[in-house]
Each structure stands twice: as structure tokens, then as C-alpha cells.
Write an enzyme that holds these catalytic residues in place. Structure first.
Site, PDB file in Angstrom:
ATOM      1  N   ARG A  87      -5.882 -13.905  14.015  1.00 35.50           N
ATOM      2  CA  ARG A  87      -7.304 -13.799  14.276  1.00 35.50           C
ATOM      3  C   ARG A  87      -7.866 -15.198  14.508  1.00 35.50           C
ATOM      4  NH1 ARG A  87      -7.619 -11.230   9.280  1.00 35.50           N
ATOM      5  NH2 ARG A  87      -8.883 -12.997   8.628  1.00 35.50           N
ATOM      6  N   TYR A 235      -3.373 -10.388  20.788  1.00 32.79           N
ATOM      7  CA  TYR A 235      -2.762 -10.212  19.474  1.00 32.79           C
ATOM      8  C   TYR A 235      -3.672  -9.508  18.473  1.00 32.79           C
ATOM      9  CZ  TYR A 235      -0.087 -11.096  15.288  1.00 32.79           C
ATOM     10  OH  TYR A 235       0.633 -10.928  14.144  1.00 32.79           O
ATOM     11  N   LYS A 244     -10.455  -4.519  12.993  1.00 32.59           N
ATOM     12  CA  LYS A 244     -11.510  -5.291  12.320  1.00 32.59           C
ATOM     13  C   LYS A 244     -12.820  -5.262  13.111  1.00 32.59           C
ATOM     14  CE  LYS A 244      -8.378  -6.842   9.359  1.00 32.59           C
ATOM     15  NZ  LYS A 244      -8.148  -6.223   8.058  1.00 32.59           N
ATOM     16  N   HIS A 264     -13.498  -3.611   3.668  1.00 32.82           N
ATOM     17  CA  HIS A 264     -12.122  -4.095   3.796  1.00 32.82           C
ATOM     18  C   HIS A 264     -11.358  -3.720   2.523  1.00 32.82           C
ATOM     19  CE1 HIS A 264      -9.324  -7.822   4.428  1.00 32.82           C
ATOM     20  NE2 HIS A 264      -8.842  -6.770   5.051  1.00 32.82           N
ATOM     21  N   SER A 286      -6.658 -10.713   3.081  1.00 33.49           N
ATOM     22  CA  SER A 286      -5.361 -10.476   3.708  1.00 33.49           C
ATOM     23  C   SER A 286      -4.263 -11.268   2.996  1.00 33.49           C
ATOM     24  CB  SER A 286      -5.405 -10.879   5.190  1.00 33.49           C
ATOM     25  OG  SER A 286      -6.326 -10.094   5.885  1.00 33.49           O
ATOM     26  N   ALA A 287      -3.069 -10.673   2.922  1.00 35.31           N
ATOM     27  CA  ALA A 287      -1.886 -11.301   2.316  1.00 35.31           C
ATOM     28  C   ALA A 287      -2.023 -11.525   0.817  1.00 35.31           C
ATOM     29  CB  ALA A 287      -1.531 -12.615   3.024  1.00 35.31           C
ATOM     30  N   CYS A 288      -2.873 -10.725   0.165  1.00 32.36           N
ATOM     31  CA  CYS A 288      -3.001 -10.789  -1.301  1.00 32.36           C
ATOM     32  C   CYS A 288      -2.444  -9.528  -1.961  1.00 32.36           C
ATOM     33  CB  CYS A 288      -4.454 -10.986  -1.698  1.00 32.36           C
ATOM     34  SG  CYS A 288      -5.062 -12.664  -1.458  1.00 32.36           S
ATOM     35  N   ASP A 311      -6.033  -0.751   4.195  1.00 27.13           N
ATOM     36  CA  ASP A 311      -6.796  -1.871   4.730  1.00 27.13           C
ATOM     37  C   ASP A 311      -8.299  -1.645   4.806  1.00 27.13           C
ATOM     38  OD1 ASP A 311      -6.828  -4.525   5.773  1.00 27.13           O
ATOM     39  OD2 ASP A 311      -7.086  -3.736   7.786  1.00 27.13           O
ATOM     40  N   SER A 404       3.350 -12.669  10.967  1.00 24.50           N
ATOM     41  CA  SER A 404       4.055 -11.646  11.748  1.00 24.50           C
ATOM     42  C   SER A 404       3.782 -10.267  11.147  1.00 24.50           C
ATOM     43  CB  SER A 404       5.555 -11.934  11.785  1.00 24.50           C
ATOM     44  OG  SER A 404       6.086 -12.031  10.483  1.00 24.50           O
ATOM     45  N   ARG A 405       3.861  -9.238  11.990  1.00 24.57           N
ATOM     46  CA  ARG A 405       3.358  -7.917  11.599  1.00 24.57           C
ATOM     47  C   ARG A 405       4.306  -6.781  11.942  1.00 24.57           C
ATOM     48  NH1 ARG A 405      -1.937  -7.836   9.048  1.00 24.57           N
ATOM     49  NH2 ARG A 405      -2.653  -9.981   9.216  1.00 24.57           N
ATOM     50  N   GLU A 532       4.637  -3.209 -11.778  1.00 22.03           N
ATOM     51  CA  GLU A 532       4.073  -3.402 -13.115  1.00 22.03           C
ATOM     52  C   GLU A 532       2.536  -3.383 -13.095  1.00 22.03           C
ATOM     53  OE1 GLU A 532       6.051  -3.108 -15.425  1.00 22.03           O
ATOM     54  OE2 GLU A 532       8.006  -3.817 -14.707  1.00 22.03           O
TER      55      GLU A 532
END
Length: 622
Positions: A87, A235, A244, A264, A286-288, A311, A404-405, A532
Site C-alpha cells: 500500500r 498490487y 481497503k 478493520h 496489519s502483520a500483528c 480482516d 508477500s501475500r 495459547e
């Protein structure tokens, strides 16, 4: 289904599939105006069929834009131009008559809460990009539904694009095709115009056969007209305009006007050993770990998690005051690095077929590879990186791009909730905020009330991610995990959230904050995470049911002594996991206050400002 070829092209347009006369007047006008501007060689009206999808994939394979991955069923690899990988927030704008409609007036410097472009500037930018931008290419018309077709919570869009990659990806990510046009009828839709900005013949050679125009990227949203215009990038969220752009930026503005929420957030269902179920929504940057949480395999015996979405959540109170949510998407566009059979076995199974991978590495036996996959390569199997070069561990750089996705159909996930496509939505009883905080923030705490919960969302901070163009491990403000996605002024967004408390008969969900990422002094994670995390969900589940298993802390309600089920875990330092240090939180409060004053300024609701004062008073008593 055999292609329907229009015998008499309308206004001289070369329609190679479908019939413009079958479209509603509003859709037909959109196509004709856009074709007149962009000058495509032909027009293809997508029907969403399997046959059409095969043709699109074959076309891209012939063009060298994608490569078949023979190890899996109907899986493909795309490598982008290295300048088109994420993005581009710096080129993503909201167009409104007045700047304050889009962003609060920042006191110092540039706003971090979105970018505004005047109508005049947008018109100028558009006029330098779109004329004749599709010359020599096919313009695809993609009718798509965000949410189940026909659901009262769903909304419809029509995207025009010159990218077959977008067509194939939108077919996965949305409900797309003839059924959507039938459901639309003469109704309203969001107009989405996208071009990679590479008319034919090319002026310069493509990199990786990936058309894009990085120097002129622009992703613009015009909420008053319900329009999205994107140029230059092929992309992800820059080009899959249902994601989004529509589902968050445009939809959040629609939600404000119509009295609902576009967020989100993942949506999951938690079922306890007695068969009782609760639905929860969670907002993480994102990525958390959003996809990992949405597809969690609980470590606690007898507990079960099922996925509704990973998402985005659209939520509305029903006639009984219950907050109902749908996942407006139809697929997963997940970050590949870090995904493995250990971290997310359900995601790994989901992507075994009918998946488009972008910028991951390729193995010589026709498979994919990335950092954190935790799979040993068979003897003799080599790796080609996302840059299309031979790769080994000694190279010193990642084999897959950090952003990458994988783009995979949601229906393939082994743990999709049976009600994930329920037209009325699922009932949300908890909202969870969280981020990647290596220091200072406890594992979990519960908001005292709705206003406090809105403050918790507003003050979220997290390490920057690879999904955008930010570099390094800087801790960024990311309120509601929506910082890049607000469709209107953040201060007014907060007021909209606060207003939910005053709706008649509304049954407000409980609000929690989690942090799976706290580390000790040796930089080791204090909490094992992944499956966990179900132990934290169990505690939340009990709190939703009204159990007295919490105690007061300055930040909120935390698990009472012994209330968090740690059976089977060894060496858990709960004192450190839940420690609240005065010095850390004094600095945190100063950062939040500075952010509110500089970025939100006069648009900050007084209720949120008061919550910060109350937190400061509680911290002083430590």
C-alpha cells in the site's frame, strides 16, 4: 457458459464479452464515460464463471504475468515490479470539498490520519493520468458484492480495470459476476476505476512482466460520489478496490451517514466445552496476528475457534439492540511470511488450492517458500526468490518480500463458521483491540465501560508493519487499527463510536485490549502466543457471561489472581506479564496527549480527553 458477444457495439465500443444493453443505465453510463476517457481496445463484462476464470489465468500465464505452481491444485505465483509491493499511503487520498471533512487540522506538520486532496487538485491529477491510459488493453467490468449477495448489510460495487490479475483476485476476494448485476438491478453502487497506467505499445520494458507506473501512483476516494479512482499500481489494496478502499475508507463514511460501523477487524466464534458460543471482533494493525487469531487452533482442550473473517467487519445494531456483523469479503489476502503449520495450520491448509501467491519465493519442485514457513526443503530442491533470482540462506536478504501475500477463497478454510455468510450477520459480544508492544503493555485488560473502550481504541500504538512503506520497528499510533483507512475526520469517527452508547436498547459488547508481544529483558517473548491465546479468550468468555474473575488495575480490569487458566504452561511470569510500571505509563500518556493535541486537536471529543485525564490520575496513584 459460452461467451455472449454483442453483435452491435454501443457507441463504437468493442465489447468482446457480455452485452452493454443488459446493464442498468447507471452502470452503462459509467462504462461509456470511462471507456471514452481511457480508450481501451475492448471491453469484457465479467460473469464470474469458472470458464472465465480459467481463461483469465491462461491469458496471464501466456503473458508471463503469473506462473503455475505444479505442486498444488490451481495455484499461481505472481512476481511484481519491485517498485510495486505495498500500500502506498503517501499517494492515497480522500477528496472532499473541505479538508476538515477528511482529516482533523493538525497543529504541527502533516496529518498522520489520512491525506486530503482538493477537488480541483484531484481533477488536475486525474486529467494527467487517465486519458488514453488503457490503449491497447482490455477494460474488464467487475460487478462485485461486499458481503453475501442480497444481504441487507451488503453493498455492491462495479470496478473497471485493465488488469487481469485484479479480475482473478477480485473473484477470490468478493462475490463477483452475473448474480451481482441481477441483485443490483437499478440500485446504487460504488464506482471503482483502476488502471495500471501502461498503455500499449509500452514506452519502457516491464519488470517481471508486471505492468505498473510507480511514479504516477494515485489512489483516490470521493465519498460524496461514492467513487474510487486508482492509477499506477497493480498490487493488493491499491488495485483490489473492494478491499481497503471500499470496505473501509468509503464504507466507514457510509457507515457514519447510515448509523453503522465499518472496521478493520477480524470476526471469530469461540465455543466452550459445554457448547456455548460467543462471537468476537478484533482490531489489530496489519502483520500483528489477525489471520492467526481468526484461524486459531486453541491449546485448551474442548475449546473451539471458528472463523467468520480475518480482516474487515461491517457491524450494525439490529431491532433488538444486538450488534450484528458480516465479513464483507469472500477470501483471505494474508501476509505469507511467518505463516506455518505451527503458527497457523488452518491458513496453510486453506491455500493448498485455488490460490494466487504474490512475491513469495518459488521452489524447484513447483511449490512456494517464505521466511518462517518452518518446512525443511527436500534434498536437491532449490529456491528462487521473489526477485526471480536463485536464493540460499547465505544471501543475507529474505527470499520472500516481507509483504508477500496469499489470496485464497474463504470457503476453503477448514474452520469457517457455518454462519459466516449469514445474511443477518453474527452477534458480536466482545470487541478486542491490540498491537505489537514489546514493552510495558499487559497481556490483557478489559475496559471499565464503553467510553473507556473507545479511548482504548483511540490510543492504540503498535510497531510499524511491512504492509505499508514504513521502515524499522518504530512504535506508531494506530487508532482502532484504522490509521491508514479512515474515510473521514478521525475526531468525528470517535464521536460516531461514542454515539453507539446512546442508541435505544443497544446491547453494547465488552471491550478488551490484548498484547501477545511483550518481551523480557533478554528480548524473549513472555507469552507463547498462537493457540495459547485461547487462554485469554477463555477469560474474556467468562467475563462476557458475567463471571466475577477480574480485579481492578489503573488500565482496566485484569484477570484476578488464578483466573487466567495457565494449566500445562510452565515458567509463566504473570507478574511481569501484567506489570504496570508508572514510569512507562507516564511516558505513554505524554505520547498519547501529544498525539491528540497535535493530530486531532479541536476535533477530539471531550469524553476521550476526559478518559486520558482519568488514566493519568490512576497512574499517579501507583
Amino acid at each position: 457458459m459460452a461467451p455472449q458477444v454483442q453483435s452491435q457495439p454501443l457507441l463504437g465500443l468493442n465489447v468482446i464479452k457480455g452485452d452493454l444493453n443488459d446493464l442498468s443505465p447507471a452502470v452503462r453510463d459509467f462504462v461509456e464515460e470511462s471507456a471514452k476517457l481511457c480508450q481501451p481496445a475492448s471491453i469484457h463484462i465479467c460473469d464470474g464463471s469458472e470458464e472465465e476464470n480459467r481463461q483469465i489465468l491462461s491469458l496471464m500465464e501466456e503473458q508471463g504475468m503469473i506462473k503455475r505452481l505444479h505442486k498444488y491444485q490451481n495455484c499461481w505465483l505472481a512476481r511484481t515490479d519491485p517498485r510495486d509491493v505495498a500500500r502506498v499511503e503517501s499517494k492515497t487520498v480522500i477528496v472532499t470539498p473541505e479538508q476538515r471533512e477528511t482529516i482533523p487540522m493538525a497543529k504541527n506538520g502533516e496529518s498522520q490520519l489520512g491525506r486530503w486532496l482538493s477537488e480541483k487538485e484531484f481533477e488536475k491529477a486525474s486529467n494527467t493520468r487517465f486519458p488514453e491510459c488503457m490503449k491497447g488493453r482490455t477494460m474488464y467490468l467487475i460487478p462485485f458484492s461486499m458481503g453475501p449477495v442480497g444481504s441487507p448489510l451488503s453493498r455492491i460495487g462495479v470496478q473497471l480495470t485493465d488488469s487481469p490479475y485484479v479480475v482473478a483476485s477480485m473473484r477470490i476476494m468478493t462475490r463477483m459476476g452475473t448474480a451481482v448485476l441481477e441483485a443490483l438491478g437499478e440500485g446504487q453502487f460504488v464506482k471503482c476505476l483502476h488502471s495500471v497506467g501502461c498503455p500499449l505499445p509500452l514506452k519502457k520494458p516491464l519488470v517481471n512482466n508486471w505492468p505498473c507506473n510507480p511514479e504516477l501512483i494515485l489512489v483516490a476516494h470521493i465519498p460524496q460520489r461514492k467513487e474510487i479512482v486508482s492509477f499506477g499500481s497493480g498490487y493488493g489494496g491499491n488495485s483490489l478496490l473492494g478491499k481497503k478502499c471500499f470496505a473501509l475508507r468509503i464504507a466507514s463514511r457510509m457507515a457514519k451517514d447510515e448509523g453503522w460501523l465499518a472496521e478493520h477487524m477480524l470476526i471469530l466464534r469461540v465455543t466452550n466445552p459445554q457448547g456455548q458460543k460467543k462471537y468476537m471482533a478484533a482490531a489489530f494493525p496489519s502483520a500483528c496476528g489477525k489471520t492467526n487469531m481468526a484461524m486459531m487452533r486453541p491449546a485448551l482442550p474442548g475449546w473451539r475457534v471458528q472463523c467468520v473473517g480475518d480482516d474487515i467487519a461491517w457491524m450494525r445494531f439490529d431491532g433488538q439492540g444486538i450488534l450484528r456483523a458480516i465479513n464483507p469479503e469472500n477470501g483471505f489476502f494474508g501476509v505469507a511470511p511467518g505463516t506455518s503449520m505451527k503458527t497457523n495450520p488452518n491458513a496453510m491448509k486453506t491455500m493448498e488450492s485455488n490460490t494466487i501467491f504474490t512475491n513469495v519465493a518459488e521452489t524447484s519442485d513447483g511449490g512456494v517458500y517464505w521466511e518462517g514457513m518452518d518446512q525443511t526443503l527436500p534434498p536437491g530442491v532449490t529456491v528462487t526468490s521473489w526477485k526471480n533470482r536463485k536464493w540460499t540462506l547465505e544471501d543475507g536478504e529474505p527470499c520472500a518480500h516481507p509483504n508477500s501475500r496469499f489470496c485464497a477463497p474463504a470457503r476453503q478454510c477448514p474452520i469457517m463458521d457455518p454462519d459466516w455468510e449469514s445474511p443477518e450477520g453474527v452477534p458480536i459480544e466482545a470487541i478486542i483491540f491490540g498491537g505489537r508492544r514489546p514493552k510495558g503493555v499487559p497481556l490483557v485488560y478489559e475496559a471499565f465501560d464503553w467510553q473507556h473502550g473507545v479511548f482504548i481504541g483511540a490510543s492504540m500504538r503498535s510497531e510499524a508493519t511491512a504492509a505499508a512503506e514504513h521502515k524499522g520497528k518504530v512504535i506508531m499510533h494506530d487508532p482502532f487499527a484504522m490509521r491508514p483507512f479512515f474515510g473521514y475526520n478521525f475526531g468525528r469517527y470517535l464521536s460516531h463510536w461514542l454515539s453507539m452508547e446512546h442508541r435505544p436498547n443497544s446491547r453494547l459488547p465488552k471491550i478488551f485490549h490484548v498484547n501477545w508481544f511483550r518481551k523480557d529483558q533478554k528480548n524473549n517473548f513472555l507469552w507463547p502466543g498462537f493457540g495459547e491465546n485461547s487462554r485469554v479468550l477463555e477469560w474474556m468468555f467468562r467475563r462476557i457471561k458475567g463471571e466475577d474473575c477480574a480485579k481492578l488495575s489503573p488500565l482496566g480490569l485484569i484477570p484476578a489472581d488464578g483466573a487466567l487458566n495457565l494449566q500445562g504452561l510452565s515458567n509463566m511470569d504473570t507478574d511481569q506479564l501484567f506489570s504496570i510500571e508508572r514510569q512507562f505509563w507516564e511516558a505513554e500518556i505524554n505520547e498519547i496527549r501529544k498525539y491528540f493535541e497535535e493530530q486531532v486537536s479541536n476535533d477530539l471529543p471531550s469524553d476521550v480527553a476526559n478518559q486520558l485525564l482519568q488514566l493519568e490520575q490512576r497512574i499517579r496513584l501507583l
